[in-house]
Structures are given as C-alpha cells and as structure tokens.
Design a protein around this motif. Structure first.
Motif, PDB file in Angstrom:
ATOM      1  N   ASP B  22       0.816  -1.207   0.000  1.00 23.33           N
ATOM      2  CA  ASP B  22       0.000   0.000   0.000  1.00 23.33           C
ATOM      3  C   ASP B  22       0.852   1.261   0.000  1.00 23.33           C
ATOM      4  O   ASP B  22       0.401   2.332  -0.375  1.00 23.33           O
ATOM      5  N   ASP B  23       2.100   1.128   0.486  1.00 23.73           N
ATOM      6  CA  ASP B  23       2.966   2.300   0.581  1.00 23.73           C
ATOM      7  C   ASP B  23       3.483   2.757  -0.771  1.00 23.73           C
ATOM      8  O   ASP B  23       3.987   3.854  -0.898  1.00 23.73           O
ATOM      9  N   VAL B  24       3.406   1.866  -1.757  1.00 19.78           N
ATOM     10  CA  VAL B  24       3.993   2.202  -3.054  1.00 19.78           C
ATOM     11  C   VAL B  24       2.990   2.989  -3.888  1.00 19.78           C
ATOM     12  O   VAL B  24       1.886   2.535  -4.154  1.00 19.78           O
ATOM     13  N   ALA B  25       3.391   4.194  -4.292  1.00 24.04           N
ATOM     14  CA  ALA B  25       2.509   5.003  -5.143  1.00 24.04           C
ATOM     15  C   ALA B  25       2.696   4.593  -6.597  1.00 24.04           C
ATOM     16  O   ALA B  25       1.739   4.332  -7.310  1.00 24.04           O
ATOM     17  N   PRO B  94      -5.106   6.285 -21.418  1.00 21.65           N
ATOM     18  CA  PRO B  94      -4.859   7.604 -22.004  1.00 21.65           C
ATOM     19  C   PRO B  94      -4.416   8.599 -20.927  1.00 21.65           C
ATOM     20  O   PRO B  94      -4.744   8.434 -19.745  1.00 21.65           O
ATOM     21  N   THR B  95      -3.680   9.611 -21.360  1.00 21.30           N
ATOM     22  CA  THR B  95      -3.097  10.582 -20.430  1.00 21.30           C
ATOM     23  C   THR B  95      -4.120  11.151 -19.447  1.00 21.30           C
ATOM     24  O   THR B  95      -3.871  11.219 -18.248  1.00 21.30           O
ATOM     25  N   TYR B  96      -5.290  11.532 -19.976  1.00 21.14           N
ATOM     26  CA  TYR B  96      -6.273  12.224 -19.126  1.00 21.14           C
ATOM     27  C   TYR B  96      -6.907  11.306 -18.088  1.00 21.14           C
ATOM     28  O   TYR B  96      -7.540  11.764 -17.152  1.00 21.14           O
ATOM     29  N   GLU B  97      -6.735  10.012 -18.225  1.00 19.93           N
ATOM     30  CA  GLU B  97      -7.291   9.101 -17.210  1.00 19.93           C
ATOM     31  C   GLU B  97      -6.263   8.648 -16.184  1.00 19.93           C
ATOM     32  O   GLU B  97      -6.531   7.786 -15.352  1.00 19.93           O
ATOM     33  N   ARG B  98      -5.059   9.221 -16.240  1.00 25.51           N
ATOM     34  CA  ARG B  98      -3.991   8.673 -15.398  1.00 25.51           C
ATOM     35  C   ARG B  98      -3.931   9.255 -13.989  1.00 25.51           C
ATOM     36  O   ARG B  98      -3.186   8.757 -13.159  1.00 25.51           O
ATOM     37  N   ASP B  99      -4.615  10.379 -13.758  1.00 21.07           N
ATOM     38  CA  ASP B  99      -4.542  10.984 -12.433  1.00 21.07           C
ATOM     39  C   ASP B  99      -3.113  11.445 -12.103  1.00 21.07           C
ATOM     40  O   ASP B  99      -2.632  11.265 -10.987  1.00 21.07           O
ATOM     41  N   ILE B 100      -2.458  11.971 -13.118  1.00 16.67           N
ATOM     42  CA  ILE B 100      -1.082  12.448 -12.951  1.00 16.67           C
ATOM     43  C   ILE B 100      -1.029  13.903 -13.393  1.00 16.67           C
ATOM     44  O   ILE B 100      -1.514  14.243 -14.466  1.00 16.67           O
ATOM     45  N   GLY B 101      -0.457  14.765 -12.557  1.00 13.87           N
ATOM     46  CA  GLY B 101      -0.264  16.166 -12.930  1.00 13.87           C
ATOM     47  C   GLY B 101       1.110  16.346 -13.538  1.00 13.87           C
ATOM     48  O   GLY B 101       2.018  15.568 -13.253  1.00 13.87           O
ATOM     49  N   LEU B 102       1.245  17.346 -14.406  1.00 15.36           N
ATOM     50  CA  LEU B 102       2.527  17.563 -15.077  1.00 15.36           C
ATOM     51  C   LEU B 102       2.859  19.049 -15.080  1.00 15.36           C
ATOM     52  O   LEU B 102       2.031  19.881 -15.426  1.00 15.36           O
ATOM     53  N   VAL B 103       4.094  19.374 -14.664  1.00 13.36           N
ATOM     54  CA  VAL B 103       4.560  20.765 -14.675  1.00 13.36           C
ATOM     55  C   VAL B 103       5.825  20.846 -15.509  1.00 13.36           C
ATOM     56  O   VAL B 103       6.758  20.071 -15.311  1.00 13.36           O
ATOM     57  N   PHE B 104       5.816  21.784 -16.468  1.00 12.90           N
ATOM     58  CA  PHE B 104       6.947  21.911 -17.388  1.00 12.90           C
ATOM     59  C   PHE B 104       7.835  23.093 -17.016  1.00 12.90           C
ATOM     60  O   PHE B 104       7.457  23.962 -16.244  1.00 12.90           O
ATOM     61  N   PRO B 175      -3.979  15.325  -8.045  1.00 17.48           N
ATOM     62  CA  PRO B 175      -3.499  14.103  -8.704  1.00 17.48           C
ATOM     63  C   PRO B 175      -2.815  13.178  -7.692  1.00 17.48           C
ATOM     64  O   PRO B 175      -2.342  13.641  -6.651  1.00 17.48           O
ATOM     65  N   LYS B 176      -2.761  11.901  -8.051  1.00 13.61           N
ATOM     66  CA  LYS B 176      -2.058  10.954  -7.185  1.00 13.61           C
ATOM     67  C   LYS B 176      -0.554  11.191  -7.253  1.00 13.61           C
ATOM     68  O   LYS B 176       0.183  10.876  -6.341  1.00 13.61           O
ATOM     69  N   LEU B 177      -0.126  11.716  -8.422  1.00 15.19           N
ATOM     70  CA  LEU B 177       1.298  11.857  -8.676  1.00 15.19           C
ATOM     71  C   LEU B 177       1.514  13.158  -9.438  1.00 15.19           C
ATOM     72  O   LEU B 177       0.756  13.480 -10.343  1.00 15.19           O
ATOM     73  N   LEU B 178       2.557  13.909  -9.052  1.00 18.69           N
ATOM     74  CA  LEU B 178       2.889  15.119  -9.798  1.00 18.69           C
ATOM     75  C   LEU B 178       4.256  14.941 -10.439  1.00 18.69           C
ATOM     76  O   LEU B 178       5.241  14.649  -9.760  1.00 18.69           O
ATOM     77  N   LEU B 179       4.314  15.098 -11.767  1.00 19.01           N
ATOM     78  CA  LEU B 179       5.582  14.991 -12.481  1.00 19.01           C
ATOM     79  C   LEU B 179       6.086  16.387 -12.802  1.00 19.01           C
ATOM     80  O   LEU B 179       5.336  17.225 -13.289  1.00 19.01           O
ATOM     81  N   THR B 209       2.854  12.574  -3.988  1.00 14.18           N
ATOM     82  CA  THR B 209       4.085  11.990  -4.500  1.00 14.18           C
ATOM     83  C   THR B 209       4.599  12.844  -5.661  1.00 14.18           C
ATOM     84  O   THR B 209       3.836  13.151  -6.578  1.00 14.18           O
ATOM     85  N   PHE B 210       5.869  13.251  -5.604  1.00 18.37           N
ATOM     86  CA  PHE B 210       6.470  14.064  -6.666  1.00 18.37           C
ATOM     87  C   PHE B 210       7.507  13.223  -7.412  1.00 18.37           C
ATOM     88  O   PHE B 210       8.290  12.525  -6.788  1.00 18.37           O
ATOM     89  N   VAL B 211       7.500  13.333  -8.741  1.00 15.84           N
ATOM     90  CA  VAL B 211       8.604  12.782  -9.537  1.00 15.84           C
ATOM     91  C   VAL B 211       9.182  13.931 -10.337  1.00 15.84           C
ATOM     92  O   VAL B 211       8.472  14.594 -11.086  1.00 15.84           O
ATOM     93  N   TYR B 212      10.466  14.166 -10.155  1.00 10.96           N
ATOM     94  CA  TYR B 212      11.111  15.376 -10.642  1.00 10.96           C
ATOM     95  C   TYR B 212      12.306  14.972 -11.500  1.00 10.96           C
ATOM     96  O   TYR B 212      13.100  14.125 -11.105  1.00 10.96           O
ATOM     97  N   VAL B 213      12.424  15.563 -12.683  1.00 16.64           N
ATOM     98  CA  VAL B 213      13.545  15.234 -13.573  1.00 16.64           C
ATOM     99  C   VAL B 213      14.519  16.401 -13.636  1.00 16.64           C
ATOM    100  O   VAL B 213      14.105  17.550 -13.802  1.00 16.64           O
TER     101      VAL B 213
END
Lengths: 375, 399
Positions: B22-25, B94-104, B175-179, B209-213
C-alpha cells in the motif's frame, strides 16, 4: 601609475525611456579576472556590449589600455568575445581545426600555415579536445562546442577577453569542470578576463574582483571575500551567498561599538550595523552557515520548530519555523549531524557579529524589504 | 526525509519483483522504450516510489530520464513493461485518465486567463460544481501564497510566480502523482535556490508523490527523498539520498552524484575479518573498506576494482591509512563554503591523476603536499556501471 586594461567613467545607457546603465565607474587591472554578477535585467550584458563596441553608450568614457574607445571600431578594440549561444557562432561546414584557423588566417598578424597548425594544436591540447580536430561542430557535444569556441577566441591572443555567461547552458557536471578550466586558462594566458554571470556560486569561485550590479548600478566592488563578509547593502548580502532576512520595526537603539538593539519579526535582536541606524525600518540578515544548533557559546539564541531536514552529501540544511516569521528560517551545517527530527523544538543561535543590520537596502532607493524577501 | 528503504534499489542483480504494498505510489517494471528509428532509449528498467515521497530522476543528457517521464504520463507509448499507479495498471491508459499532474519548464499558462482562472480551468473541464471549485481554488491559492496575484494576467508575473501558478493548476486537481520536468531549468541561480525551498515546503504541506527530472545533481540532492540515477537507458541505482551518496551501487553513481575521487587497481589481499582490502593502483597501494561490496571480498582477489573517496574526506596529512604526494594546481577559497584544492598526483608511469580536496575551513596548502584519507572513507565499488564498457570521464562529462 599603471594604466587599467579596462576603464569606465560615468558610463550611462538608456533604451528609450528606460535607463539600463547609470553612472558606471569601473577599473579592471591588466591580467585581472573580473566577474560582474547580478540578476536578469541588471544591465550586465549591456555593459559588456558597450565595452565590445556592439552598443554605443550615451555618456561617459570607456578606455581600453588607456585609449578612449569613442573613435575605435569593434575590430580595432581587439577583444575576444565568448557568447552564451556558442552554437550559432561556429561555422557548421568547417572542421574544428578550420574553425579555429579562420580567425588566425584573417587576423592582422601574418602567419604561415605551419604556425597556424601549431597554434591550433596548442589550443586543442590546452582545452583537452585534441581528438575533435577533424570533426564538424555537429558531431560534438555541447561542452566540446563551447571549448572550440573558447579555443577560437583564445587563439587570437587578445589581451582582453569578454565572456557572456559562457557556461550557463552546460550540464551541471560539465559546468563544474569548465569553471576549473576557466581558472587555469586565465592563469596560463595572463590576459584580462571580464566575465558576466547571474550565478553567484560561479562568481565567487572565479573572480579576483567581483562587481555586483542591480538596476543598472554597481552595488559593490571588491574581492569575493570582502563582498561576502562585508556587504555594503542588504541587496548584496542577499544576492551573494545564502541568507535569512528579518524585517525590523522602529529606529534601533545604538548600544555602542557598532552594535544595535532592534525589534524584528521574531522579537528584539542585537546586531552589528552595516550602513546607518537612523531609519524607521531596516533588515537584519543572518547567514545560514553562521547559525549554530549547539548554542552553548552563542550570544543570541531563539527557538524554532524543525519543519524539514535536507541532507545534501556535504552539508545538511534545517528548515525551521519561528514564532512571528511567515517564512522558514534556514540553518546549514557540515556533513550529516545526528540531531533533529521533524516536529522537534530546537534552539538555534549565533553571535552578534553574524547578525548584520542594514538600514540602506540598496544603492538604488527603489529596493524594498519585500523585494528582498520575494522572488 | 523518509527512512523507508526503497524496493527498486538494485536493478543490476536479478532480484525478484518485490511485492507491491500500500505504501507504493508508483511501480515501474521492465519499462522499455525503443523509438521507431531503433534507438533504445529506456532499457528494461524497474523502480518504485513510496506514497508521498519526493523522487528525483537524474542522469546525464540522453540517459533516458525524459523518455521515462513521458512514458509515465502517457505521452509516449511504451514498447514493453508495466506502469502501476496506486496498484492500478495504467500502462496503456490515455493521459487524461492517469490521475497524474505535469509541470513543465516553460509553465504553459493560458495567457488570456487570470491566475485564478488558470487554476480553475481544469476543474471546470472536469465539471466540478461551482461551490467546490471555489473552495478548492481558494485553498490551493492560499497554500501557494498566490492570494495577492489571483486577478493578474500571466504576463504580469515573475518567473517564480508563474511556476507557482503552474504548480497550483496541477495540484488543484489533486493528482495521485505530480511529475515535474526540469521546472526550474530556465531560472536565475538565486531564484532556483529560492524555488527549491518553496518546492520542499509545498511537498511537505501537500503530501503528494512528486517525480522530478533534472540533470543538476545538487538540485537532486537538495530535493529528493529518493534518487533514481539513470545512465544509457538503465537505472544505476534507486535509493535514498544517504545511500546513493554514501553507499553508491556503482562507480558511475559515486562520480555522478556529488564529487568524488575515483581510483582503480588490483585487489591484492583482504584483512582477516574481511572488512578492509588492499588495492594496488598506479598511484600506490591503498587500504579501502569492503562494506559496500556485494560479493565475498576474498573472491575478488586479483580483480581490478574501483574505489572512491569524497573530496571532504581528503586531508593535508600523512598520518591517515592512505596518503599520496601531490602538486597543488589550484586553491579556490569560496566564501561561505570553505576551500577547494585541485591536486595532481603522478602515477608510476608518469601519467598525471587529478584529485580534489574540500575543506569546510579556509586552508592554505603549500605547493607540494601529502594528502591522506582513512580506509573507512575509501569505498570499494564492485561495478563501474550497470552499462558495459563505460568510461567514467567520457560518460559523466558527456564529452
């Protein structure tokens, strides 16, 4: 008296209504590595272009080796100029060697093909890109292209080199490598370097003489050590190095020896005055690395709650909330000390010498304390 | 800092896929991307990110980190592998169903809408009712400290303010996840440092949860709970900041994340209890710790093994376990962060070898010095990289 390599007297420049350089006075000695540091739009690029002759200043005198440049063409100034956008300056259809040779073949000095070959070899070896000699620019990495551009400019043996943030677009690791190379190139060539950047880390590492600019004016000139340890304005203190700023209220009480008691957002603080004690508002600045979490020997102590703890390999940064302060207060200590968990109340402290009180925020009166706190 | 151990730690060894808890996003298994021209951009990578962590993907240009990010968001179809978000397989969603936010990096705000309207836009599209929209916008505006800017147009904002609006616009959708794709890349040095602290504060307050590149390893170290180090389409190590820095899985990781002095030589003998080994290098024989090795140290006798020492553990002394005589090439006093010394040692066949020493105090070394370090800070590294035939200088500096 020796003549400065570059001398600016009362140089002013406006674009339409906007003044971008105001009354710039600057002397750069022969062989010096001078870095001009400032935020975007502070006028540092315009300054470089005026010296190069790419833009005419409105007023004032710019001299190179004692000669007024007013009547000198860009070519006569004999300056090396390395731009940030180096990709556009290399000839795409010429090899690395041909790119470097071009400037030498078309220079004032007559050189035999053998001499040119020798200079190219020396430059490629100095910049550690010997293996790229016969490649086209498109086959090279960004770092290699930047070195070719450096080789091209340096091979012209100009006594004065101008650099417009040449490392800004490089990957972090390569930037660090090239900073060391810039230092050793400067030591080897003995030319005068004038280098502009917005990166204070780079500026502190490279400069013999550091010039801090803001709003078209020079805030301070000095060695990196003197600018960092004795900033003349709050702007310089905030821009060069890391800092915590506390806004003050009311005229401070002078307690002698350059020390004042002053009311701040987190309560009364004793601080060292930097530039006056007469105004109703000012700012106290404490560098994060001057704050200690072992407060036994500290002259000032405050209490905060630990919000975050960031280990970065070489240092650990603690972010604390302090009553009365609407932003976090930072403490940076070497390595990874075995102290502090998030939510814990911690005592932090510093010495009076490390709390700097400024009533003059900047040489321009336009800067407010909220400018210094904001982004 | 999360004290959790990360399950995707060692991708080089053939470990079984850990159970997803459960801890894994986010859980990425066997992700592979081959572009139509045949380029293998991402090569069978595994990593997972715990719920609420700040994960940073880092590596040199062309290592596959951006392709990985775009695969997560669904902008690039993957060739093979599986991506699970909160336990749900989203590999082909599809992208819009992923529940993921994206910041450029370039914000991509709508120029004709105010700050408040930009933030509200996504909620309108999702047909969230007006009351809830207003409440969610107010909350996020407050958290991002944008109250005084809500009626402004994007063109009236500074770069830092635009980035906070871009973050708010993504975060309001919960979102569940922000990229975040190099979101601070184009900013001035000073603003970058300020925004790094803002991001850390927001991450703490948002609990997302943040994923940052990024390619900037200091930024990675400052921001991350977990770092995924990529190289040539593969994951070199996925671990906490402490472990990536102090227990690097490969010499590549040691050299890429933070500064390090790397040596390679033959492992000649191992101490009785197995904790230390002697390494015979062209600069001399040195004692190093075996604590980071996966194999039994005696089994490595006779092999060429690298070890690395962080610059802050080098000292001007001949009284530690190891020492080498050096010429001082450059001394850099950087106010506020001590002294950096660039040294040159010479190997037995006359080849120069550069070393770096870092001191938090101001030091003034003479022209030639003896530089030493303790065996405990000389970390043996079993592998140069998970990529075969890597050249550290070439691959890290991208030359």
């Amino acid at each position: 008296m020796t003549t400065s390599a570059i001398s600016l007297e009362a140089v002013t420049k406006s674009f339409r209504e906007e003044t971008v350089l105001r009354d710039i006075e600057l002397e750069i000695e022969d062989g010096e590595f001078c870095v001009v540091l400032g935020p975007s739009g502070c006028g540092k690029s315009t300054l470089l272009k005026c010296i190069a002759g790419l833009i005419d200043s409105d007023d004032g005198t710019i001299s190179l080796d004692g000669r007024d440049t007013a009547e000198m063409s860009v070519q006569d100034r004999n300056l090396g100029y390395v731009f940030q956008e180096f990709e556009e300056t290399l000839f795409p259809h010429k090899t690395v060697a041909e790119n470097i040779a071009f400037g030498l073949e078309h220079g004032e000095q007559e050189r035999s093909p053998e001499e040119i070959d020798e200079i190219i070899d020396d430059m490629l070896s100095l910049l550690a890109i010997e293996e790229t000699r016969d490649d086209l620019p498109s086959a090279l990495s960004g770092g290699q292209q930047q070195r070719v551009e450096l080789a091209r400019q340096l091979s012209r043996e100009c006594p004065i080199m101008l650099f417009d943030d040449p490392l800004a677009d490089l990957d972090y690791k390569l930037q660090k490598r090239m900073e060391l190379e810039m230092r050793s190139l400067h030591a080897d060539l003995e030319s005068t370097f004038l280098y502009i950047t917005h990166n204070q880390d780079q500026a502190l590492k490279l400069a013999d003489k550091l010039v801090v600019m803001n709003h078209g004016m020079i805030e301070q000139i000095g060695t990196p050590e003197s600018v960092y340890h004795n900033p003349q304005t709050a702007f310089v203190c905030r821009f060069v190095g890391d800092s915590n700023a506390l806004v003050t209220e009311g005229v401070p009480t002078d307690v002698g020896d350059g020390v004042v008691d002053v009311e701040t957002e987190i309560g009364p603080i004793t601080a060292t005055t930097q530039n006056g004690t007469e105004k109703e508002t000012g700012i106290v600045i404490v560098r994060p690395e001057a704050v200690s979490l072992d407060t036994a020997d500290c002259e000032t102590t405050v209490t905060g709650v630990l919000e975050g703890r960031t280990y970065t390999g070489e240092t650990t940064e603690f972010a604390l909330s302090i009553d009365g302060l609407d932003r976090e207060f930072y403490v940076v200590v070497p390595n990874d000390p075995d102290i502090g968990s998030v939510g814990e109340t911690m005592e932090l402290g510093w010495n009076i010498d490390d709390a700097l009180y400024f009533e003059k925020l900047s040489v321009t009166d336009a800067v407010t304390s909220s400018d210094l706190l904001g982004e | 800092m999360s004290d959790t151990e990360y399950s995707g730690a060692d991708t080089s060894a053939a470990e079984p896929t850990p159970d997803v808890t459960d801890d894994v996003a986010l859980d990425v298994r066997g992700l592979t991307k081959i572009y139509p021209d045949g380029t293998l951009a991402v090569d069978d990578i595994d990593f997972s990110i715990n719920d609420g962590d700040f994960c940073v993907l880092i590596g040199p240009s062309g290592c596959g980190k951006s392709t990985t990010l775009h695969s997560l968001v669904g902008k690039i179809p993957v060739t093979e592998g599986e991506v699970r978000l909160g336990g749900v397989d989203i590999t082909d969603a599809p992208t819009y169903e992923r529940d993921i936010g994206l910041v450029f990096q370039d914000f991509q705000l709508f120029p004709h809408l105010t700050v408040g309207e930009n933030i509200e836009y996504g909620l309108q599209r999702l047909q969230v009712d007006a009351d809830e929209r207003a409440e969610r916008v107010t909350n996020i505006v407050e958290m991002m400290r944008l109250e005084s800017l809500a009626d402004r147009q994007p063109e009236e904002l500074s770069a830092g303010q635009k980035q906070r609006v871009a973050l708010a616009r993504s975060m309001v959708l919960e979102p569940k996840l922000l990229l975040l794709d190099e979101p601070l890349g184009d900013m001035d040095y000073k603003l970058q440092k300020h925004m790094e602290r803002e991001l850390l504060r927001l991450h703490r307050e948002l609990d997302t949860t943040f994923v940052y590149v990024t390619h900037d390893q200091t930024q990675a170290m400052r921001l991350a709970d977990q770092i995924v180090v990529m190289n040539d389409g593969k994951v070199e190590q996925s671990d906490s900041v402490e472990r990536v820095y102090n227990e690097p899985a490969t010499a590549f990781v040691s050299a890429f994340v933070g500064d390090s002095n790397t040596f390679t030589g033959e492992l000649t003998d191992v101490s009785e209890d197995g904790s230390y080994a002697h390494i015979e290098t062209p600069l001399g024989t040195f004692l190093a710790t075996t604590k980071n090795l996966r194999s039994d140290p005696p089994s490595l006798v006779g092999e060429q093994i690298p070890f690395s020492v962080r610059p802050q553990y080098l000292e001007v002394t001949d009284e530690l376990d190891n020492s080498v005589s050096c010429r001082v090439d450059d001394v850099i006093h950087q106010p506020g962060s001590g002294t950096q010394v660039i040294l040159e040692a010479t190997t037995t066949d006359g080849t120069p070898h550069e070393l770096q020493l870092k001191s938090f105090d101001r030091i003034e070394p003479s022209d030639t010095v003896s530089v030493g370090w303790s065996a405990d800070h000389a970390t043996l590294l079993e592998q140069t990289s998970v990529v075969d035939g890597i050249d550290l200088g070439t691959d890290i500096l991208g030359e």
